[in-house]
Scaffold this motif. Structure first.
Motif, PDB file in Angstrom:
ATOM      1  N   GLY A 231       0.817  -1.208   0.000  1.00 55.43           N
ATOM      2  CA  GLY A 231       0.000   0.000   0.000  1.00 55.43           C
ATOM      3  C   GLY A 231       0.852   1.259   0.000  1.00 55.43           C
ATOM      4  N   ARG A 232       1.944   1.220   0.760  1.00 53.98           N
ATOM      5  CA  ARG A 232       2.831   2.381   0.831  1.00 53.98           C
ATOM      6  C   ARG A 232       3.453   2.673  -0.534  1.00 53.98           C
ATOM      7  N   LYS A 233       3.747   1.609  -1.279  1.00 53.69           N
ATOM      8  CA  LYS A 233       4.295   1.798  -2.625  1.00 53.69           C
ATOM      9  C   LYS A 233       3.296   2.570  -3.491  1.00 53.69           C
ATOM     10  N   GLY A 234       2.009   2.189  -3.410  1.00 53.09           N
ATOM     11  CA  GLY A 234       0.983   2.920  -4.156  1.00 53.09           C
ATOM     12  C   GLY A 234       0.872   4.358  -3.697  1.00 53.09           C
ATOM     13  N   ILE A 235       0.962   4.574  -2.371  1.00 52.86           N
ATOM     14  CA  ILE A 235       0.882   5.934  -1.838  1.00 52.86           C
ATOM     15  C   ILE A 235       2.046   6.776  -2.344  1.00 52.86           C
ATOM     16  N   MET A 236       3.246   6.189  -2.366  1.00 50.57           N
ATOM     17  CA  MET A 236       4.422   6.917  -2.843  1.00 50.57           C
ATOM     18  C   MET A 236       4.317   7.222  -4.339  1.00 50.57           C
ATOM     19  N   ASN A 237       3.751   6.291  -5.106  1.00 57.12           N
ATOM     20  CA  ASN A 237       3.562   6.546  -6.540  1.00 57.12           C
ATOM     21  C   ASN A 237       2.592   7.699  -6.755  1.00 57.12           C
ATOM     22  N   LEU A 238       1.508   7.712  -5.969  1.00 54.14           N
ATOM     23  CA  LEU A 238       0.556   8.819  -6.064  1.00 54.14           C
ATOM     24  C   LEU A 238       1.216  10.126  -5.634  1.00 54.14           C
TER      25      LEU A 238
END
Length: 625
Positions: A231-238
């Protein structure tokens, strides 16, 4: 699945958005009124600098008549009302547009085939429904009017300026095109960034949906850290896309301010010289500056509009791709009633991917009212066969027939209405037991029918013990009930459908022995008089089936009754020896034939005869338990 829109070129212009907007059939009348009122408000604003010019050039307030004051006040009030009504109408049209889009998408999601959801994550579909449609709504309700009012304001202001002093006006045209050379490339970058952000938002939503819907598995597996990192990876991409978008905005806004200040300095400096030379009056200079503001402000709004339309272009393409996806074919040349004859598989082959067959030339028939068991090693294609029978997928070779008619000729709704399906996990929807029992039925069920079905499914006992009875909420996916309770509700639901064809997919494999005994007895009631197809790994539950079909690696390697397969099929004999604890092939061990036709009730009672009781279906009397 081939999708005609997936090859859409990047940056295909505003055509996808305009096409989508047209297909939603917005109220063009209200839209025209809203834009017209906005333009009226803008035109009124164009008069104000001229009035100010007269005041500055010696036109005193004493010389202004009451009628003129009333006219000016009335113009301001009309401008305010027109602007307010325009904003409301644009918001109304925008909400109607997004509502129509969401309605189309929701209808589309429900008629898309199962294969679509194999290739697209649920969260991405949710993002199409919420985020992408919201972007389009924002464009229509908040920014669309600026395209027209901005154009009117700029054209009107430039026209007046040319009339006042054409030389000073030409100064504007030396600066504005230069800023456009910078703003246009920035707009293209914004399109790429916004499209990437929409894709990443859809992916992030899919990750959240998947994890939260299976939160018990996550916790039981101790996978909180792993899922947090995902989830953090998605947050960082956003975050990355958001920062890039911020960089573009950080260049656009100061650039517009710089252009405005530069023009203001040039106009004041050049205009001051013109006033000193007597070529230009002070009032004309003030009017010139006010008109300059009426050019710069709409330019800022138009910049925001074009930024937003870049986002809407990406959102529109995604929505159009979804709406263009191939649907299930619900129509048929005739309606199925279940009296057509046996179910026949004639050389049926199927593969999820081209060239990779999961089922290979299956041929057998299932006679009305008889029980056919599908057995064999895991991964042999048994569940896929059920999916073909439900018409979730179409065979790539051969055909499935009901009597002499291919099932593809029946309407999808009439075919599926013949089928009652009880799976291994028996999913329930969030809601009450009553709502789940009647789910999918096109008619209202009476309380008597509901209680009768629950009694035949041996579910009435535990339902009556619940504080709210049939109005008890089962929780998301039925988590507030045990596996055996969910199975019995699923069986009662199937009884209420009164299907001609019954499909049981490992319906008791996940239950404890006590729950299994009760569910087996309920299944006996459900199977009575129906064509039944059973997937089973435990042979003890199907040894008395009228026909056993043995599948290995997508092929049928044997079929017949239990005794016949024991004699002729080596792998079946091996399965039977292991599961039924047989010492000599072909000789049944004590208790071997127990299964579907012999059950032991949870309280220790049995049917007495050890044979399947011929309980009546819905409409008959309820057997005493």
């Amino acid at each position: 699945m081939n999708n005609p829109t997936t090859s859409r070129p990047q940056g295909a212009g505003t055509k996808p958005f305009l096409t989508l907007l047209k297909e939603t059939k917005p109220s063009y009348g209200l839209l025209a009124i809203a834009i017209g009122l906005s333009m009226i408000s803008t035109l009124v604003g164009l008069v104000i600098p001229l009035f100010t010019k007269n005041l500055v050039d010696g036109f005193s307030l004493a010389s202004v008549s009451k009628l003129q004051i009333a006219g000016i006040a009335g113009a301001f009030i009309a401008q305010t009302i027109a602007a307010g009504v325009s904003i409301y109408l644009l918001n109304y049209v925008g909400q109607k547009v997004v509502s129509g889009l969401r309605d189309r998408l929701w209808r589309k999601f429900l008629v898309l085939p199962v294969s679509y959801y194999n290739d697209n994550r649920t969260g991405e579909s949710v993002s199409r429904m919420t985020n992408d449609t919201g972007i389009i709504k924002t464009l229509v309700s908040e920014h669309l009017s600026t395209l027209f009012t901005g154009a009117v304001s700029i054209i009107g202001s430039v026209s007046v300026l040319l009339y006042l002093n054409w030389k000073m006006t030409l100064v504007l045209f030396t600066v504005i095109p230069l800023s456009a050379l910078i703003l246009v490339p920035l707009g293209r970058q914004m399109y790429k960034i916004s499209k990437g952000m929409q894709d990443e938002t859809a992916s992030f939503t899919a990750t959240l949906s998947g994890v939260l819907s299976e939160i018990r598995l996550v916790k039981a597996s101790g996978a909180e850290t792993r899922e947090y990192e995902a989830g953090r990876k998605g947050i960082m991409n956003l975050l990355s896309f958001g920062i890039r978008e911020g960089k573009i905005n950080a260049m656009i806004s100061p650039l517009v301010s710089f252009v405005f200040m530069m023009l203001l300095v040039v106009i004041i400096g050049y205009g001051g010289m013109q006033v000193s030379a007597g070529v230009l009056t002070a009032g004309e200079l003030v009017a010139f500056i006010l008109y300059l503001i009426q050019i710069i402000m709409p330019l800022t709004q138009l910049t925001t509009f074009f930024t937003q339309i870049q986002k809407a272009k990406g959102a529109s393409e995604r929505i159009i791709e979804t709406l263009a996806a191939e649907e299930e074919q619900y129509a048929g040349s005739r309606e199925a009633n279940g009296a057509e004859g046996p179910i026949i598989l004639d050389n049926v082959s199927f593969g999820y991917k081209s060239g990779e067959l999961v089922l290979k030339q299956l041929s057998f028939r299932m006679l009305p009212g008889q029980v056919t068991a599908i057995v064999g090693p895991s991964g042999g294609g048994k569940t896929t066969l059920f999916s073909l029978l439900e018409r979730f997928y179409q065979p790539v070779g051969g055909r499935i027939m009901l009597g002499e008619t291919p099932v593809s000729e029946f309407s999808l709704r009439s075919w599926r209405s013949l089928i009652g399906y009880v799976s291994q996990d028996s999913p329930l929807l969030a809601g009450t037991i009553k709502e789940n029992l009647g789910y999918g039925l096109e008619r209202d069920i009476s309380e008597e029918e509901m209680r009768q079905a629950a009694a035949m499914a041996y579910a009435d006992g535990f339902i009556d013990e619940l504080p709210e009875g049939y109005n008890t909420d089962v929780g998301e996916r039925g988590v507030k009930l045990s596996g055996g309770q969910r199975q019995r509700i699923a069986i009662a639901r199937a009884l209420l459908r009164n299907p001609k064809i019954l499909m049981l997919d490992e319906a008791t494999s996940s239950l404890d022995s006590q729950s299994e005994a009760v569910v087996q007895k309920a299944l006996s009631n459900l199977m009575a008089g129906r064509t039944t197809i059973v997937i089973a790994h435990r042979l003890a539950t199907v040894v008395n089936a009228d026909q056993i079909v043995f599948m290995e690696k997508g092929r049928i390697t044997g079929s017949g009754r239990h005794e016949e397969l024991l004699e002729d099929h080596a792998l079946y004999r091996e399965f039977a020896t292991q599961q039924l604890q047989m010492n000599i092939p072909g000789i049944e061990a004590e208790g071997q034939t127990r299964g579907i036709e012999e059950v032991t009730v949870a309280n220790g009672q049995d049917t007495g005869s050890g044979r399947r009781p011929a309980y009546p279906r819905i409409g008959g009397s309820i057997p005493e338990s």
